[in-house]
Design an enzyme around this catalytic site. Structure first.
Site, PDB file in Angstrom:
ATOM      1  N   THR A 159       1.068  37.047  77.498  1.00  0.00           N
ATOM      2  CA  THR A 159      -0.275  36.494  77.437  1.00  0.00           C
ATOM      3  C   THR A 159      -1.024  37.111  76.263  1.00  0.00           C
ATOM      4  O   THR A 159      -0.407  37.737  75.385  1.00  0.00           O
ATOM      5  CB  THR A 159      -1.005  36.674  78.788  1.00  0.00           C
ATOM      6  OG1 THR A 159      -2.237  35.963  78.760  1.00  0.00           O
ATOM      7  CG2 THR A 159      -1.277  38.129  79.123  1.00  0.00           C
ATOM      8  N   ASN A 160      -2.331  36.932  76.192  1.00  0.00           N
ATOM      9  CA  ASN A 160      -3.111  37.492  75.086  1.00  0.00           C
ATOM     10  C   ASN A 160      -4.437  38.016  75.608  1.00  0.00           C
ATOM     11  O   ASN A 160      -4.711  37.940  76.803  1.00  0.00           O
ATOM     12  CB  ASN A 160      -3.299  36.419  73.997  1.00  0.00           C
ATOM     13  CG  ASN A 160      -3.969  35.180  74.547  1.00  0.00           C
ATOM     14  OD1 ASN A 160      -5.108  35.231  74.974  1.00  0.00           O
ATOM     15  ND2 ASN A 160      -3.242  34.072  74.563  1.00  0.00           N
ATOM     16  N   ARG A 161      -5.259  38.512  74.714  1.00  0.00           N
ATOM     17  CA  ARG A 161      -6.464  39.220  75.132  1.00  0.00           C
ATOM     18  C   ARG A 161      -7.661  38.321  75.440  1.00  0.00           C
ATOM     19  O   ARG A 161      -8.736  38.823  75.730  1.00  0.00           O
ATOM     20  CB  ARG A 161      -6.924  40.151  74.009  1.00  0.00           C
ATOM     21  CG  ARG A 161      -6.071  41.347  73.771  1.00  0.00           C
ATOM     22  CD  ARG A 161      -6.808  42.180  72.734  1.00  0.00           C
ATOM     23  NE  ARG A 161      -5.952  43.076  72.012  1.00  0.00           N
ATOM     24  CZ  ARG A 161      -5.580  44.259  72.456  1.00  0.00           C
ATOM     25  NH1 ARG A 161      -5.970  44.662  73.634  1.00  0.00           N
ATOM     26  NH2 ARG A 161      -4.817  45.037  71.720  1.00  0.00           N
ATOM     27  N   SER A 162      -7.514  37.029  75.368  1.00  0.00           N
ATOM     28  CA  SER A 162      -8.673  36.149  75.584  1.00  0.00           C
ATOM     29  C   SER A 162      -9.253  36.350  76.986  1.00  0.00           C
ATOM     30  O   SER A 162      -8.529  36.327  77.980  1.00  0.00           O
ATOM     31  CB  SER A 162      -8.243  34.693  75.410  1.00  0.00           C
ATOM     32  OG  SER A 162      -9.262  33.853  75.873  1.00  0.00           O
TER      33      SER A 162
END
Ligand code: CTP
Length: 403
Positions: free
Chosen positions: A210-213
Site C-alpha cells: 500500500t502507500n501513505r495516502s
C-alpha cells in the site's frame, strides 16, 4: 467550514437531557463563523442555563421571559425572518407535537410558526416516546411540510434503557446542517464521484502493498462537493476517517475493485475526481496462506495494475453527457512537467499537482500546496492551505468547467 461562515442560525433548545450537547453545537457553529441565536424553552432551562449559550455564542440567549417583554414582537419577527436555518436540537416529543399542530405558546414555537427558514428537527427522547405513534405521526406531518428530521441514534438512553432516541454528536449534526445549507449550491443536482485513500494489494491473507495516502484530501473533496449541493459517491479504501454526512460510501481495497466501482458509477456521474493513490503494481500471485519465515525470504514478482483514469478516458470518448474528470499528480520531482504529461495522457480536464517531497504538503498531513493545471493550458498556484480549503477551490473550478 466556509459554508457556515456568516450564516444566521436560530438554535432552539428544548427540555431533553441532551440539552447539554446543544452547547457544544452552538460553540462549534460559532467557531465556524455562524451567528447563532439560541432560544431556550422553560424545560430546557432546567437542564442548562442561558448563560452557557451566551458564553459560547457571544450573543444573548433568549428564554420565554422574552416572549412577554416589551421587545417581544420585534424579537420573534426579527429572529424568525432573518435566520438562514431554524434548528431545534434537541427537540422533545412535546415540542414536536406543538410544531405539528401549529401551537405557539413559547418563544420558540412562536418563532417556528412565523419563520420562513428551513426547519431542522433533531428529536431526542426516550425510545418509547420516539416510537410512539403520536410522535411518529407528528414527525410525518412535519416531514410532509418540508421539515428536515435528523434521525436519533440507537443506544444507551438516560432512562437506562437502550433504544432509538439519542441525539447525534455535534459533527454529525453539523454535517446535516451543511447538507441543507448547500442545497442550492454550485453543484446542485449534479452527481459527483470521488475516490480516496491508497489501495491495498494483498500479498497473502495478512500482508498488503500500500502507500501513505491518508484519504484526507478525498474526504475533504467529498465534503466540499456536498457543501456545493452535489449528490456524492465516495469510493474509498480508508476506514479510519468518518465519511461526510450525505455521501454514499463504497468501500474497496484493491485497484481492481476501485476500477470496477468507478466504471459502475461513471456513466451516471457528471464529475469524477480521482484523489485516490492507486497502486501501480500488485503482487502477481497472492498466496492463499500466510507466507512463513521458514520458507525463506520470498521473491515477490509484481505486475501492473489497471490505470483507472485511462480506462475512464476510453469510456468517456463514447459518452454524450458533459462530464468533468479531474486527477491528482503526486510528484517528488519535475512537478509541473509530470503533471502536464498526466493531464494529457489521461485526457483530464484538470489535474491538481502536489509536491510530496515537502514536509507540509501531500500525504499524511493536514495541509496541501497545490498547482492546478487545466486542459486549456491555464495554471493556478494555490498557496499552502488546509485540505478543506484546497477542496473547496477544486470543487469551484470543477463546477465552472461543467457550465
Ligand atoms: N491513477 C489511476 N490509476 C492508476 C494510478 C493512478 O487512475 N493505476 C490516477 C490517480 O488517482 C491520480 C492520477 O492517476 O488521479 C495520477 O496518479 P499518480 O500516481 O500521480 O500517477 P501514475 O499514473 O500512477 O504515474 P506515476 O506513479 O508513474 O507517477
Amino acid at each position: 467550514m466556509s459554508i457556515l461562515s456568516g450564516k444566521r442560525i436560530a438554535l432552539g433548545v428544548t427540555g431533553s437531557i441532551a440539552a447539554y450537547k446543544a452547547a457544544d453545537l452552538a460553540s462549534k457553529l460559532t467557531q465556524a463563523g455562524a451567528q447563532v441565536d439560541v432560544i431556550l424553552t422553560n424545560a430546557a432551562e432546567k437542564f442548562i442555563a442561558p448563560l452557557t449559550f451566551q458564553s459560547v455564542t457571544g450573543r444573548r440567549a433568549y428564554t420565554d421571559n422574552d416572549l412577554w417583554g416589551n421587545e417581544a414582537h420585534v424579537l420573534h419577527v426579527g429572529l424568525s425572518h432573518t435566520a438562514d436555518l431554524l434548528v431545534i436540537a434537541p427537540c422533545t416529543a412535546n415540542t414536536i407535537a406543538k410544531l405539528a399542530h401549529g401551537q405557539a405558546d413559547t418563544l420558540l414555537t412562536v418563532i417556528a410558526l412565523a419563520s420562513q427558514a428551513p426547519l431542522v428537527i433533531a428529536p431526542a427522547m426516550d425510545g418509547g416516546m420516539f416510537d410512539h405513534p403520536a410522535t411518529q405521526e407528528n414527525l410525518d406531518t412535519l416531514r410532509k411540510r418540508g421539515a428536515y428530521i435528523i434521525e436519533p441514534l440507537e443506544g444507551h438512553l438516560a432512562s437506562g434503557l437502550t433504544g432509538k432516541g439519542r441525539l447525534p454528536e455535534t459533527p454529525e449534526l453539523i454535517g446535516h446542517l451543511r447538507l441543507i445549507l448547500g442545497r442550492r449550491g454550485l453543484l446542485a443536482d449534479k452527481k459527483v464521484l470521488i475516490t480516496a485513500g491508497g489501495t491495498q494489494e494483498p500479498l497473502d491473507p495478512v500482508r498488503v502493498l500500500t502507500n501513505r495516502s491518508s484519504g484526507r484530501q478525498g474526504y475533504a473533496l467529498a465534503q466540499a462537493a456536498l457543501d456545493a449541493g452535489a449528490q456524492v459517491t465516495l469510493i474509498t479504501t480508508t476506514t479510519a476517517l468518518t465519511p461526510p454526512v450525505g455521501a454514499t460510501v463504497v468501500n474497496v481495497q484493491t485497484a481492481r475493485q476501485m476500477l470496477d466501482a468507478v466504471l459502475k458509477e461513471f456513466s451516471e456521474s457528471d464529475v469524477l475526481i480521482m484523489a485516490a493513490a492507486v497502486a501501480d503494481f500488485r503482487p502477481r500471485k497472492q498466496s492463499e496462506r500466510k507466507i512463513k519465515k521458514e520458507d525463506g525470504v520470498p521473491q515477490i514478482e509484481l505486475e501492473a495494475t489497471e490505470d483507472i483514469l485511462k480506462a475512464v478516458a476510453d469510456l468517456r470518448s463514447r459518452m454524450k453527457r458533459k462530464q468533468v474528470v479531474a486527477g491528482f499528480a503526486a510528484e517528488s520531482q519535475d512537478l509541473l512537467q509530470n503533471a502536464s504529461n498526466k493531464l494529457q495522457s489521461k485526457k483530464l480536464d484538470l489535474i491538481a499537482a502536489n509536491d510530496i517531497s515537502a514536509a507540509d504538503a501531500g500525504f499524511s498531513v493536514e495541509t496541501n500546496r497545490i498547482t492546478l493545471l487545466f486542459a486549456d493550458g491555464r495554471t493556478e498556484s494555490l498557496s499552502l492551505m488546509s485540505k478543506s480549503e484546497a477542496a473547496e477551490i477544486i470543487v469551484e473550478r470543477v463546477a465552472a468547467l461543467l457550465e
